[in-house]
Design a protein around this motif. Sequence first.
Motif: not given
Length: 77
Positions: A3-8
């Motif tokens: 999954a995409l992290s918040p930073w991504h």
Amino acid sequence: MGALSPWHIILIAVVLLLLFGPNKLPELGRSFGKMFREFKDATNNNSGNTNDNRELEAPKKELAIASDTAQQPNAQK
């Protein structure tokens, strides 16, 4: 890596902001929303059409049977 992290997500948002500017982003979002809505409606209509076609075939068969039985008594007279 799934999954995409918040930073991504933040990085993607910053890049989009730099590329399109703050005035174009709402318009771009509306365009994508409309596109996804139309796609969803089209897929729902296609799945519904297959059922509708099956339901329409049954009355055609009944009409053919009814016309055959209606012609038989006339042929005997």
